[in-house]
Design a protein around this motif. Structure first.
Motif, mmCIF file in Angstrom:
data_model
loop_
_atom_site.group_PDB
_atom_site.id
_atom_site.type_symbol
_atom_site.label_atom_id
_atom_site.label_comp_id
_atom_site.label_asym_id
_atom_site.label_seq_id
_atom_site.Cartn_x
_atom_site.Cartn_y
_atom_site.Cartn_z
ATOM 1 N N THR A 11 -1.579 -10.584 6.627
ATOM 2 C CA THR A 11 -1.555 -11.613 6.144
ATOM 3 C C THR A 11 -0.473 -12.690 5.762
ATOM 4 O OG1 THR A 11 -3.450 -11.321 4.776
ATOM 5 C CG2 THR A 11 -2.570 -11.894 3.481
ATOM 6 N N ASN A 15 0.915 -16.148 7.857
ATOM 7 C CA ASN A 15 1.014 -17.974 6.762
ATOM 8 C C ASN A 15 1.748 -17.394 6.011
ATOM 9 O OD1 ASN A 15 -2.167 -17.977 6.373
ATOM 10 N ND2 ASN A 15 -1.799 -15.326 6.161
ATOM 11 N N VAL A 18 2.637 -16.725 1.044
ATOM 12 C CA VAL A 18 1.721 -16.470 0.457
ATOM 13 C C VAL A 18 2.277 -15.872 -1.227
ATOM 14 C CG1 VAL A 18 0.072 -13.956 0.655
ATOM 15 C CG2 VAL A 18 0.962 -15.325 2.439
ATOM 16 N N THR A 24 -6.539 -16.727 -9.116
ATOM 17 C CA THR A 24 -6.360 -18.186 -8.170
ATOM 18 C C THR A 24 -5.252 -18.990 -8.526
ATOM 19 O OG1 THR A 24 -8.586 -19.214 -9.479
ATOM 20 C CG2 THR A 24 -8.947 -17.311 -8.068
ATOM 21 N N ASN A 47 -0.593 -25.982 0.022
ATOM 22 C CA ASN A 47 -1.329 -24.933 0.324
ATOM 23 C C ASN A 47 -1.164 -24.087 0.540
ATOM 24 O OD1 ASN A 47 -3.365 -27.271 1.342
ATOM 25 N ND2 ASN A 47 -2.032 -27.169 4.241
ATOM 26 N N ILE A 49 -1.626 -20.336 0.404
ATOM 27 C CA ILE A 49 -2.390 -19.268 0.437
ATOM 28 C C ILE A 49 -2.106 -17.887 -0.900
ATOM 29 C CG2 ILE A 49 -3.365 -16.894 2.251
ATOM 30 C CD1 ILE A 49 -3.257 -19.559 3.384
ATOM 31 N N THR A 50 -3.471 -17.642 -2.000
ATOM 32 C CA THR A 50 -3.131 -16.747 -2.227
ATOM 33 C C THR A 50 -4.187 -15.452 -2.437
ATOM 34 O OG1 THR A 50 -4.482 -18.152 -4.430
ATOM 35 C CG2 THR A 50 -1.894 -18.282 -4.371
ATOM 36 N N VAL A 51 -4.165 -14.022 -3.106
ATOM 37 C CA VAL A 51 -4.838 -13.072 -2.965
ATOM 38 C C VAL A 51 -4.650 -13.083 -3.947
ATOM 39 C CG1 VAL A 51 -4.893 -11.208 -2.255
ATOM 40 C CG2 VAL A 51 -3.729 -12.791 -0.237
#
Length: 103
Positions: A11, A15, A18, A24, A47, A49-51
């Protein structure tokens, strides 16, 4: 390396930006995660990218082991661990974070 560690590694390397966080980008579930998102937005990063680590206890524990860093949120840029909300704030105020994100 465990499946979770492999997933985290993939991940962060696939990306450019991140953020491992609680909640979120739209609905952060802790103040530090909210601040991290605000800082990235202020840097013009659209943009993100979040986890959401609250959705998976294995990821929540795994990211702490992966980075050897005890707290969430955690920011990765181009596969490299940058830090949490306090470090992001300091880097943002000095302009270092904006430069890192631009390159």
């Amino acid at each position: 390396m465990s499946d979770v560690q492999n997933w985290i590694k993939e991940t962060v390397s696939q990306n450019p930006v991140v953020l491992f966080m609680k909640g979120t980008a739209q609905f952060p579930q802790c103040g530090f995660s909210g601040r991290a998102v605000q800082i990235l937005n202020a840097c013009g990063i659209q943009n993100i990218i979040t986890v959401n680590v609250l959705e998976d206890a294995e990821v929540r524990q795994g990211i702490k082991e992966f980075s050897n860093w005890p707290t969430i949120p955690q920011l990765y840029v181009k596969g490299e661990f940058i830090g949490g909300a306090d470090i992001m704030s300091e880097m943002f105020e000095s302009g270092e974070l904006q430069n890192l994100l631009k390159s």
